[in-house]
Design a protein around this motif. Structure first.
Motif, PDB file in Angstrom:
ATOM      1  N   UNK A 163       0.828  -1.203   0.000  1.00  0.00           N
ATOM      2  CA  UNK A 163       0.000   0.000   0.000  1.00  0.00           C
ATOM      3  C   UNK A 163       0.868   1.262   0.000  1.00  0.00           C
ATOM      4  N   UNK A 164       1.943   1.265   0.794  1.00  0.00           N
ATOM      5  CA  UNK A 164       2.829   2.438   0.822  1.00  0.00           C
ATOM      6  C   UNK A 164       3.559   2.609  -0.509  1.00  0.00           C
ATOM      7  N   UNK A 165       3.935   1.509  -1.135  1.00  0.00           N
ATOM      8  CA  UNK A 165       4.567   1.593  -2.461  1.00  0.00           C
ATOM      9  C   UNK A 165       3.582   2.159  -3.481  1.00  0.00           C
ATOM     10  N   UNK A 166       2.332   1.719  -3.416  1.00  0.00           N
ATOM     11  CA  UNK A 166       1.315   2.231  -4.332  1.00  0.00           C
ATOM     12  C   UNK A 166       1.052   3.708  -4.079  1.00  0.00           C
ATOM     13  N   UNK A 167       1.014   4.116  -2.818  1.00  0.00           N
ATOM     14  CA  UNK A 167       0.818   5.522  -2.487  1.00  0.00           C
ATOM     15  C   UNK A 167       1.974   6.361  -3.034  1.00  0.00           C
ATOM     16  N   UNK A 168       3.196   5.864  -2.901  1.00  0.00           N
ATOM     17  CA  UNK A 168       4.355   6.588  -3.428  1.00  0.00           C
ATOM     18  C   UNK A 168       4.249   6.744  -4.936  1.00  0.00           C
ATOM     19  N   UNK A 169       3.861   5.679  -5.612  1.00  0.00           N
ATOM     20  CA  UNK A 169       3.691   5.756  -7.065  1.00  0.00           C
ATOM     21  C   UNK A 169       2.592   6.749  -7.429  1.00  0.00           C
ATOM     22  N   UNK A 170       1.492   6.726  -6.694  1.00  0.00           N
ATOM     23  CA  UNK A 170       0.372   7.615  -6.992  1.00  0.00           C
ATOM     24  C   UNK A 170       0.793   9.078  -6.863  1.00  0.00           C
ATOM     25  N   UNK A 171       1.499   9.411  -5.790  1.00  0.00           N
ATOM     26  CA  UNK A 171       1.942  10.794  -5.594  1.00  0.00           C
ATOM     27  C   UNK A 171       2.915  11.224  -6.701  1.00  0.00           C
ATOM     28  N   UNK A 172       3.846  10.351  -7.053  1.00  0.00           N
ATOM     29  CA  UNK A 172       4.797  10.674  -8.119  1.00  0.00           C
ATOM     30  C   UNK A 172       4.086  10.790  -9.462  1.00  0.00           C
ATOM     31  N   UNK A 173       3.121   9.929  -9.685  1.00  0.00           N
ATOM     32  CA  UNK A 173       2.360   9.948 -10.941  1.00  0.00           C
ATOM     33  C   UNK A 173       1.592  11.263 -11.089  1.00  0.00           C
ATOM     34  N   UNK A 174       0.955  11.703 -10.024  1.00  0.00           N
ATOM     35  CA  UNK A 174       0.206  12.964 -10.061  1.00  0.00           C
ATOM     36  C   UNK A 174       1.157  14.133 -10.299  1.00  0.00           C
ATOM     37  N   UNK A 175       2.319  14.099  -9.642  1.00  0.00           N
ATOM     38  CA  UNK A 175       3.282  15.188  -9.823  1.00  0.00           C
ATOM     39  C   UNK A 175       3.778  15.251 -11.266  1.00  0.00           C
ATOM     40  N   UNK A 176       4.164  14.120 -11.829  1.00  0.00           N
ATOM     41  CA  UNK A 176       4.705  14.116 -13.187  1.00  0.00           C
ATOM     42  C   UNK A 176       3.623  14.371 -14.235  1.00  0.00           C
ATOM     43  N   UNK A 177       2.358  14.213 -13.842  1.00  0.00           N
ATOM     44  CA  UNK A 177       1.277  14.542 -14.775  1.00  0.00           C
ATOM     45  C   UNK A 177       1.252  16.031 -15.095  1.00  0.00           C
ATOM     46  N   UNK A 178       1.924  16.837 -14.281  1.00  0.00           N
ATOM     47  CA  UNK A 178       1.982  18.284 -14.529  1.00  0.00           C
ATOM     48  C   UNK A 178       3.180  18.678 -15.384  1.00  0.00           C
ATOM     49  N   UNK A 179       3.930  17.685 -15.890  1.00  0.00           N
ATOM     50  CA  UNK A 179       5.171  17.977 -16.616  1.00  0.00           C
ATOM     51  C   UNK A 179       4.950  18.136 -18.118  1.00  0.00           C
ATOM     52  N   UNK A 180       3.738  18.482 -18.538  1.00  0.00           N
ATOM     53  CA  UNK A 180       3.481  18.711 -19.953  1.00  0.00           C
ATOM     54  C   UNK A 180       3.811  20.133 -20.354  1.00  0.00           C
ATOM     55  N   UNK A 181       3.373  20.534 -21.561  1.00  0.00           N
ATOM     56  CA  UNK A 181       3.665  21.901 -22.007  1.00  0.00           C
ATOM     57  C   UNK A 181       2.901  22.935 -21.191  1.00  0.00           C
ATOM     58  N   UNK A 182       1.819  22.492 -20.527  1.00  0.00           N
ATOM     59  CA  UNK A 182       1.161  23.266 -19.475  1.00  0.00           C
ATOM     60  C   UNK A 182       0.902  22.301 -18.318  1.00  0.00           C
ATOM     61  N   UNK A 183       0.694  22.806 -17.104  1.00  0.00           N
ATOM     62  CA  UNK A 183       0.528  21.899 -15.964  1.00  0.00           C
ATOM     63  C   UNK A 183      -0.643  20.929 -16.089  1.00  0.00           C
ATOM     64  N   UNK A 184      -1.691  21.272 -16.844  1.00  0.00           N
ATOM     65  CA  UNK A 184      -2.870  20.408 -16.942  1.00  0.00           C
ATOM     66  C   UNK A 184      -2.988  19.701 -18.286  1.00  0.00           C
ATOM     67  N   UNK A 185      -1.984  19.802 -19.139  1.00  0.00           N
ATOM     68  CA  UNK A 185      -2.082  19.244 -20.489  1.00  0.00           C
ATOM     69  C   UNK A 185      -2.273  17.730 -20.471  1.00  0.00           C
ATOM     70  N   UNK A 186      -1.468  17.008 -19.688  1.00  0.00           N
ATOM     71  CA  UNK A 186      -1.570  15.549 -19.654  1.00  0.00           C
ATOM     72  C   UNK A 186      -2.879  15.097 -19.011  1.00  0.00           C
ATOM     73  N   UNK A 187      -3.316  15.835 -18.002  1.00  0.00           N
ATOM     74  CA  UNK A 187      -4.577  15.484 -17.341  1.00  0.00           C
ATOM     75  C   UNK A 187      -5.742  15.690 -18.306  1.00  0.00           C
ATOM     76  N   UNK A 188      -5.713  16.782 -19.057  1.00  0.00           N
ATOM     77  CA  UNK A 188      -6.751  17.038 -20.052  1.00  0.00           C
ATOM     78  C   UNK A 188      -6.771  15.935 -21.097  1.00  0.00           C
ATOM     79  N   UNK A 189      -5.589  15.460 -21.519  1.00  0.00           N
ATOM     80  CA  UNK A 189      -5.513  14.395 -22.516  1.00  0.00           C
ATOM     81  C   UNK A 189      -6.160  13.111 -22.007  1.00  0.00           C
TER      82      UNK A 189
END
Length: 224
Positions: A163-189
């Motif tokens: 569960x802690x490993x999954x939580x770590x992945x989830x937090x990192x995944x959400x953070x890197x989702x903002x690494x597009x050309x705009x912060x919400x680009x990947x989330x919008x996609x």
């Protein structure tokens, strides 16, 4: 210049958001069972946890079937091509406005680091969570079949580790989702299915907003 690609099908988007909702539900209810928070009483947390677990197992069965029948499993095969460049980009380049070293195509949806991360989820974290969780749930029936050194307390500890490993992945995944050309680009996609793949002019725009963020951070550090 930019190109719009229909990258994520309806099922992929449904699978992604349903999986996210169920995983968050499992994390919240699981931590509630362990007494980390008091959002629900113990019995309610257990019922919610079990229901979400069975729903997620069913969703994954359909997802595995879909990936193999459509050939989408090929997007998760690990590769060393541009792996070092992606590691450098995530560790340093994206903070100073360097262009993204990987171009998404319909044949290559995930960059090398994403592939490794998703492979780790499928081969390490998911099996750890599900095997330990099912052992815990059916312990009364299977305890005579498991090795003697593995007790219920150890099974619960392995489940918590997953569960802690999954939580770590989830937090990192959400953070890197903002690494597009705009912060919400990947989330919008992932909501619309359409990904905008940008060339050099758009990368200049990305460098701009990332540079501003870096300058604001440096300014705060200077004031301290």
């Amino acid at each position: 210049m930019s190109e719009r690609l229909y990258l994520f099908t309806r099922f992929e988007r449904f699978w992604h958001w349903s999986q996210a909702a169920l995983i968050i539900t499992l994390l919240l209810s699981g931590f509630g069972i362990r007494g980390v928070h008091g959002m629900a009483d113990f019995e309610t947390a257990v019922r919610v946890h079990e229901a979400a677990a069975w729903l997620l197992i069913g969703l994954w069965v359909f997802a595995i079937f879909w990936h193999f029948t459509t050939g989408q499993w090929k997007h998760y095969l690990p590769t060393r091509d541009r792996l070092a460049a992606m590691m450098r980009y995530y560790a340093y380049g994206m903070f100073v406005g360097e262009p993204h070293p990987y171009r998404i195509t319909l044949e290559r949806k995930h960059n090398p680091l994403q592939r490794l991360a998703y492979l780790g989820i499928k081969l390490v974290i998911n099996p750890l969570i599900w095997v330990s969780g099912l052992l815990y749930l059916f312990w009364g029936s299977v305890r005579d079949s498991v090795p003697g050194f593995l007790g219920l307390e150890q099974v619960a500890g392995l489940h918590a580790l997953g569960a802690y490993l999954m939580l770590s992945f989830l937090l990192l995944h959400v953070y890197l989702a903002t690494a597009g050309h705009t912060p919400l680009a990947h989330i919008k996609a992932m909501v619309t299915g359409w990904e905008e793949v940008h060339d050099a002019p758009a990368l200049d725009e990305r460098r701009g907003w990332r540079r501003k963020a870096a300058n604001r951070w440096r300014g705060r550090q200077t004031l301290r």
